[in-house]
Design a protein around this motif. Sequence first.
Motif: not given
Length: 133
Positions: A49-50, A75-78, A99-100
């Motif tokens: 996905i990343q 942002l893409s990691t989140f 944690a989010w």
Amino acid sequence: MFAFVIRALTFIVSAALGLILADLLLEGFHIHWNDWWGFVLAVLIFALIQSVLAPLVSRLTRRHAPALLGGIGILSTFISIVIVVLIPGAGIGISQPLAWIVAPLIVWIVTAVATWLVPPLFIKDDRRDARRA
């Protein structure tokens, strides 16, 4: 081809290390270790996905919000972590709001440092050698 394999392995291993570090450091981030296959699945899905999201988010950000270009990796990691947490059986859970926020930072830092430092150790840059000669 060798460079691609090294970069892919580096990203997968660093993603796993980043997720493990988040599990160790954050109280609300949980890897379900009783199902190790779930963790392997989570790492592989996260890396896939990343790798798809980073260029997409970069292109969209460059076109619509250039001021946000510096935060593309985070942002893409989140987004990747959100998707992996939502997949049943992926072996990762987040139970606290902090944690989010902090988990993507930890994973992003680990993967960024690893993908910056590790590939040059294994991949020879022929252009650099040609300039020296």
